[in-house]
Write an enzyme that holds these catalytic residues in place. Sequence first.
Site, PDB file in Angstrom:
ATOM      1  CE1 TYR A  19      -3.445   2.787   0.781  1.00 35.85           C
ATOM      2  CE2 TYR A  19      -2.036   3.304   2.657  1.00 35.85           C
ATOM      3  CZ  TYR A  19      -3.088   3.630   1.813  1.00 35.85           C
ATOM      4  OH  TYR A  19      -3.764   4.807   2.005  1.00 35.85           O
ATOM      5  CD  GLU A  41      -7.725   7.411   5.720  1.00 33.41           C
ATOM      6  OE1 GLU A  41      -7.656   7.336   6.962  1.00 33.41           O
ATOM      7  OE2 GLU A  41      -6.761   7.134   4.992  1.00 33.41           O
ATOM      8  CD1 TRP A  49      -3.528   1.994   5.877  1.00 29.69           C
ATOM      9  CD2 TRP A  49      -5.610   2.776   6.010  1.00 29.69           C
ATOM     10  NE1 TRP A  49      -4.071   1.951   4.625  1.00 29.69           N
ATOM     11  CE2 TRP A  49      -5.354   2.420   4.672  1.00 29.69           C
ATOM     12  CE3 TRP A  49      -6.867   3.284   6.338  1.00 29.69           C
ATOM     13  CZ2 TRP A  49      -6.305   2.559   3.663  1.00 29.69           C
ATOM     14  CZ3 TRP A  49      -7.811   3.429   5.336  1.00 29.69           C
ATOM     15  CH2 TRP A  49      -7.532   3.067   4.018  1.00 29.69           C
TER      16      TRP A  49
END
Length: 182
Positions: A19, A41, A49
């Site tokens: 990522y 988010e 995350w």
Amino acid sequence: MNEMTRCAWAGDDSLMQAYHDAEWGVPVRDARTLWEMLMLEGFQAGLSWRTILHRREGFRRAFAGFDPVKVAAFGPADVERLMADEGIIRARAKIEATIGAARIYCAMAEAGEDFSDWLWGLAGGAPQVNDGVRVPAQTPVSEAMSKALKAKGFKFVGPVIVYAFMQAVGMVNDHAPECFRR
């Protein structure tokens, strides 16, 4: 500079590294992708995350590929289906906020307002490159974007969440000075 030196937050998790290497901080102009990232988010609020990233494919499946038109049509039965889906974060308020956000996105599109142009306009139109050393949790720009999103009816879009979103979609470049992506 070592080509494999990454921002420390990528750690040793291969999905986080991938990522970081391919997505984080790359400017995104596609409205639907921006909407998806803003929703993810929002789901991250109170979590990491890494947790969201490892469930991203589950989120995509559960939320019809983050197609705002399809998600806007979700009703109470869909909320209950999502509440039972172990592949996502089962938080009713966040699920309902995502459905509401899809309706807002669609209303903006119907009014001729492009979500990408609107967000990038709020961000100043071009990526802001920071020093990568002093990484704030929020900025005046994320505070203003948060306020604008809330005024439209979006939820889970506080200035800290919005700043993380801005970093993720390349509105801000906060890669560490030694990172090969800088």
